[in-house]
Design a protein around this motif. Structure first.
Motif, PDB file in Angstrom:
ATOM      1  N   CYS A  89       0.825  -1.209   0.000  1.00 45.97           N
ATOM      2  CA  CYS A  89       0.000   0.000   0.000  1.00 45.97           C
ATOM      3  C   CYS A  89       0.862   1.263   0.000  1.00 45.97           C
ATOM      4  O   CYS A  89       0.940   1.999   0.996  1.00 45.97           O
ATOM      5  CB  CYS A  89      -0.953   0.001   1.199  1.00 45.97           C
ATOM      6  SG  CYS A  89      -2.263  -1.222   1.079  1.00 45.97           S
ATOM      7  N   PHE A  90       1.517   1.490  -1.130  1.00 48.73           N
ATOM      8  CA  PHE A  90       2.217   2.768  -1.279  1.00 48.73           C
ATOM      9  C   PHE A  90       2.298   3.143  -2.750  1.00 48.73           C
ATOM     10  O   PHE A  90       2.314   2.289  -3.638  1.00 48.73           O
ATOM     11  CB  PHE A  90       3.615   2.729  -0.652  1.00 48.73           C
ATOM     12  CG  PHE A  90       4.646   1.925  -1.401  1.00 48.73           C
ATOM     13  CD1 PHE A  90       5.450   2.517  -2.378  1.00 48.73           C
ATOM     14  CD2 PHE A  90       4.845   0.577  -1.120  1.00 48.73           C
ATOM     15  CE1 PHE A  90       6.407   1.781  -3.058  1.00 48.73           C
ATOM     16  CE2 PHE A  90       5.807  -0.163  -1.795  1.00 48.73           C
ATOM     17  CZ  PHE A  90       6.591   0.442  -2.771  1.00 48.73           C
ATOM     18  N   ALA A 125      -2.261  14.031  -0.185  1.00 54.69           N
ATOM     19  CA  ALA A 125      -2.819  14.497   1.095  1.00 54.69           C
ATOM     20  C   ALA A 125      -4.338  14.359   1.112  1.00 54.69           C
ATOM     21  O   ALA A 125      -4.927  13.960   2.125  1.00 54.69           O
ATOM     22  CB  ALA A 125      -2.407  15.946   1.345  1.00 54.69           C
ATOM     23  N   HIS A 126      -4.988  14.658  -0.023  1.00 52.70           N
ATOM     24  CA  HIS A 126      -6.443  14.480  -0.129  1.00 52.70           C
ATOM     25  C   HIS A 126      -6.810  13.000  -0.050  1.00 52.70           C
ATOM     26  O   HIS A 126      -7.756  12.612   0.664  1.00 52.70           O
ATOM     27  CB  HIS A 126      -6.954  15.075  -1.449  1.00 52.70           C
ATOM     28  CG  HIS A 126      -6.909  16.564  -1.528  1.00 52.70           C
ATOM     29  ND1 HIS A 126      -7.580  17.389  -0.646  1.00 52.70           N
ATOM     30  CD2 HIS A 126      -6.268  17.397  -2.383  1.00 52.70           C
ATOM     31  CE1 HIS A 126      -7.352  18.651  -0.957  1.00 52.70           C
ATOM     32  NE2 HIS A 126      -6.559  18.684  -2.009  1.00 52.70           N
ATOM     33  N   PHE A 127      -6.074  12.190  -0.792  1.00 55.90           N
ATOM     34  CA  PHE A 127      -6.323  10.743  -0.815  1.00 55.90           C
ATOM     35  C   PHE A 127      -6.095  10.128   0.565  1.00 55.90           C
ATOM     36  O   PHE A 127      -6.864   9.268   1.016  1.00 55.90           O
ATOM     37  CB  PHE A 127      -5.395  10.107  -1.855  1.00 55.90           C
ATOM     38  CG  PHE A 127      -5.375   8.608  -1.839  1.00 55.90           C
ATOM     39  CD1 PHE A 127      -6.337   7.866  -2.510  1.00 55.90           C
ATOM     40  CD2 PHE A 127      -4.370   7.914  -1.154  1.00 55.90           C
ATOM     41  CE1 PHE A 127      -6.310   6.482  -2.492  1.00 55.90           C
ATOM     42  CE2 PHE A 127      -4.336   6.531  -1.137  1.00 55.90           C
ATOM     43  CZ  PHE A 127      -5.319   5.812  -1.812  1.00 55.90           C
ATOM     44  N   HIS A 153      -7.569   7.131   3.309  1.00 57.23           N
ATOM     45  CA  HIS A 153      -6.772   5.906   3.146  1.00 57.23           C
ATOM     46  C   HIS A 153      -5.507   6.007   3.991  1.00 57.23           C
ATOM     47  O   HIS A 153      -4.389   6.065   3.437  1.00 57.23           O
ATOM     48  CB  HIS A 153      -6.429   5.687   1.669  1.00 57.23           C
ATOM     49  CG  HIS A 153      -7.616   5.535   0.773  1.00 57.23           C
ATOM     50  ND1 HIS A 153      -8.243   4.327   0.565  1.00 57.23           N
ATOM     51  CD2 HIS A 153      -8.315   6.454   0.061  1.00 57.23           C
ATOM     52  CE1 HIS A 153      -9.259   4.497  -0.270  1.00 57.23           C
ATOM     53  NE2 HIS A 153      -9.323   5.782  -0.590  1.00 57.23           N
ATOM     54  N   PRO A 154      -5.639   6.012   5.292  1.00 54.39           N
ATOM     55  CA  PRO A 154      -4.470   6.191   6.164  1.00 54.39           C
ATOM     56  C   PRO A 154      -3.480   5.023   6.117  1.00 54.39           C
ATOM     57  O   PRO A 154      -2.377   5.135   6.649  1.00 54.39           O
ATOM     58  CB  PRO A 154      -5.096   6.332   7.561  1.00 54.39           C
ATOM     59  CG  PRO A 154      -6.414   5.635   7.450  1.00 54.39           C
ATOM     60  CD  PRO A 154      -6.896   5.885   6.056  1.00 54.39           C
ATOM     61  N   THR A 177       4.365  18.785   3.460  1.00 51.63           N
ATOM     62  CA  THR A 177       3.719  17.587   4.002  1.00 51.63           C
ATOM     63  C   THR A 177       3.255  17.811   5.443  1.00 51.63           C
ATOM     64  O   THR A 177       2.235  17.254   5.860  1.00 51.63           O
ATOM     65  CB  THR A 177       4.667  16.365   3.958  1.00 51.63           C
ATOM     66  OG1 THR A 177       5.778  16.576   4.823  1.00 51.63           O
ATOM     67  CG2 THR A 177       5.148  16.094   2.547  1.00 51.63           C
ATOM     68  N   ILE A 178       3.996  18.616   6.175  1.00 45.94           N
ATOM     69  CA  ILE A 178       3.592  18.949   7.555  1.00 45.94           C
ATOM     70  C   ILE A 178       2.333  19.794   7.538  1.00 45.94           C
ATOM     71  O   ILE A 178       1.371  19.543   8.291  1.00 45.94           O
ATOM     72  CB  ILE A 178       4.740  19.685   8.284  1.00 45.94           C
ATOM     73  CG1 ILE A 178       5.944  18.759   8.442  1.00 45.94           C
ATOM     74  CG2 ILE A 178       4.270  20.180   9.658  1.00 45.94           C
ATOM     75  CD1 ILE A 178       7.195  19.455   8.961  1.00 45.94           C
ATOM     76  N   GLU A 179       2.295  20.793   6.661  1.00 49.00           N
ATOM     77  CA  GLU A 179       1.132  21.671   6.555  1.00 49.00           C
ATOM     78  C   GLU A 179      -0.109  20.904   6.121  1.00 49.00           C
ATOM     79  O   GLU A 179      -1.235  21.205   6.558  1.00 49.00           O
ATOM     80  CB  GLU A 179       1.418  22.789   5.556  1.00 49.00           C
ATOM     81  CG  GLU A 179       2.506  23.761   6.003  1.00 49.00           C
ATOM     82  CD  GLU A 179       2.922  24.703   4.889  1.00 49.00           C
ATOM     83  OE1 GLU A 179       2.266  24.682   3.816  1.00 49.00           O
ATOM     84  OE2 GLU A 179       3.900  25.457   5.079  1.00 49.00           O
ATOM     85  N   LEU A 180       0.077  19.891   5.279  1.00 45.33           N
ATOM     86  CA  LEU A 180      -1.059  19.121   4.745  1.00 45.33           C
ATOM     87  C   LEU A 180      -1.384  17.889   5.598  1.00 45.33           C
ATOM     88  O   LEU A 180      -2.222  17.071   5.218  1.00 45.33           O
ATOM     89  CB  LEU A 180      -0.767  18.687   3.312  1.00 45.33           C
ATOM     90  CG  LEU A 180      -0.669  19.814   2.274  1.00 45.33           C
ATOM     91  CD1 LEU A 180      -0.237  19.262   0.919  1.00 45.33           C
ATOM     92  CD2 LEU A 180      -1.996  20.548   2.142  1.00 45.33           C
ATOM     93  N   LEU A 181      -0.710  17.772   6.729  1.00 40.92           N
ATOM     94  CA  LEU A 181      -0.996  16.713   7.714  1.00 40.92           C
ATOM     95  C   LEU A 181      -0.790  15.302   7.156  1.00 40.92           C
ATOM     96  O   LEU A 181      -1.559  14.379   7.444  1.00 40.92           O
ATOM     97  CB  LEU A 181      -2.433  16.857   8.245  1.00 40.92           C
ATOM     98  CG  LEU A 181      -2.799  18.232   8.839  1.00 40.92           C
ATOM     99  CD1 LEU A 181      -4.258  18.260   9.257  1.00 40.92           C
ATOM    100  CD2 LEU A 181      -1.881  18.572  10.001  1.00 40.92           C
ATOM    101  N   CYS A 182       0.261  15.147   6.360  1.00 40.69           N
ATOM    102  CA  CYS A 182       0.548  13.813   5.827  1.00 40.69           C
ATOM    103  C   CYS A 182       2.031  13.464   5.938  1.00 40.69           C
ATOM    104  O   CYS A 182       2.519  12.537   5.276  1.00 40.69           O
ATOM    105  CB  CYS A 182       0.082  13.690   4.375  1.00 40.69           C
ATOM    106  SG  CYS A 182       0.895  14.839   3.243  1.00 40.69           S
TER     107      CYS A 182
END
Length: 383
Positions: free
Chosen positions: A208-209, A230-232, A236-237, A259-264
């Protein structure tokens, strides 16, 4: 065609980029057919150990010379505009030195053919015309669309210059059309060779990557890839995004902050340069090609070879490959996130059917054997 046909190759780089890797694959096959290569590579700039080992291990005669591009980066800032005349004058001076040095090597080596590996190096064609030696120009780039170079003195003048070459090899139909060569009897489309025909494998269990593998610079579209992921990722964590490659360190830091700003950030891995990218491709759910304009799209073809589906921007070389092999297109961030969703929902059976079809088409179109045979046949016509 007799054995030991001497061909001088002029390269623009000695590091392991797509053009150099494709060239090495081509040369390895041509030497088996009796071609004796003499390689001219840039004296200055980055030189990968793998490339230098390739020369020594195969006992290939080589010369380090000044090699200068005939295209310059388009200025975008006031300081770049200010420096542009100086860059232009420096380019002209270097090219005069380059012309003299390469000319002396050609007179010494007396090759049957001169083969220039990229379209922005002009000295080989000029010298070939001077001494009546057949010349091959290998167009591996759009120049303006993919690298944002200014084609000097103009694109129209460059197209007329190309017609002086005995043969023009375009690595895609898109590049052939870009330089208006469709009606030129001396122009051919020859796709890059990626792997030998028998060097294939399909790994049935995908992880899963998503994989993004390229130079990490703005033109490769990493910003869009991370934003879409980030949306996906919100739904799909279990998925990760693996970003492989080297590039602009400042840009990489900006992407990490993003990536930090987008929480991913916990799901995005920057793994740097990976020597065995094939292993990652075989495991990945899909390769994402965010590049705005790929001359060919080596990673796209390589993923197909490795049984990995591709989500690619619907432009240039990426589109041309996926039109043949099948895959998932996107044009913006929303459609990229949607394509990730589509891939994630494929059953194992659906995935395998698509991936194996793409793999079989890649073998037919992008094998080293096909590439070498076509180049070899072109040489036979020239001498």
């Amino acid at each position: 065609m007799n054995n030991n046909i001497k061909v001088v190759y002029i390269l623009s780089a000695a590091f392991m980029g797509g053009a150099t890797i494709s060239f090495m694959n081509m040369i390895s096959g041509l030497m088996k057919k009796g071609i004796e290569p003499i390689i001219l590579y840039p004296r200055f700039g980055k030189k990968d150990a793998a490339f230098m080992f390739f020369l020594s291990d195969n006992k290939i005669k080589s010369h380090a010379v000044i090699v200068t591009s005939s295209a310059l980066f388009r200025p975008r800032t006031p300081s770049q505009y200010f420096r542009f005349p100086l860059s232009f004058c420096s380019m002209i001076a270097k090219k005069m030195i380059s012309l003299y040095k390469i000319s002396s090597i050609i007179k010494q080596e007396k090759p049957k053919i001169i083969h220039t590996n990229v379209g922005v190096i002009h000295e080989g064609l000029k010298i070939a015309n001077k001494y009546g030696i057949p010349h091959v120009m290998h167009l591996r780039e759009y120049q303006d669309k993919d690298f944002d170079w200014i084609i000097l003195p103009s694109k129209k003048t460059y197209e007329q210059f190309l017609k002086k070459s005995d043969c023009i090899i375009c690595i895609t139909e898109g590049i052939m059309k870009h330089f208006n060569l469709q009606k030129d009897n001396n122009a051919y489309v020859v796709y890059n060779g990626i792997y030998p025909k028998e060097d294939i494998e399909y790994r049935h269990k995908k992880e899963c990557f998503f994989l993004c593998a390229s130079r990490i610079v703005p033109v490769k579209g990493h910003h869009d890839v991370i934003t879409a992921f980030a949306h996906f990722y919100k739904n799909h964590p279990e998925y990760k995004l693996v970003i492989a490659g080297f590039g602009d360190e400042q840009y990489i830091e900006k992407l990490k902050d993003m990536t930090i700003e987008l929480l991913c950030s916990e799901a995005v891995e920057f793994v740097g340069f990976v020597s065995d990218i094939s292993n990652l491709m075989k495991k990945a759910k899909a390769l994402i090609v965010g590049s705005f304009y790929e001359g060919f799209g080596r990673m796209t073809a390589e993923a197909c070879y490795n049984g990995c589906l591709v989500i690619g921007r619907e432009t240039a070389g990426t589109k041309e490959i996926l039109d043949k092999t099948g895959g998932f297109f996107f044009n913006d961030i929303a459609s990229l996130a949607e394509s990730m969703e589509k891939v994630s929902y494929l059953t194992d059976e659906q995935y395998e059917e698509k991936a194996l079809l793409a793999q079989s088409i890649a073998i037919d179109n992008y094998s080293i054997e096909n590439n070498v045979e076509k180049i070899y046949n072109i040489y036979k016509k020239l001498i």
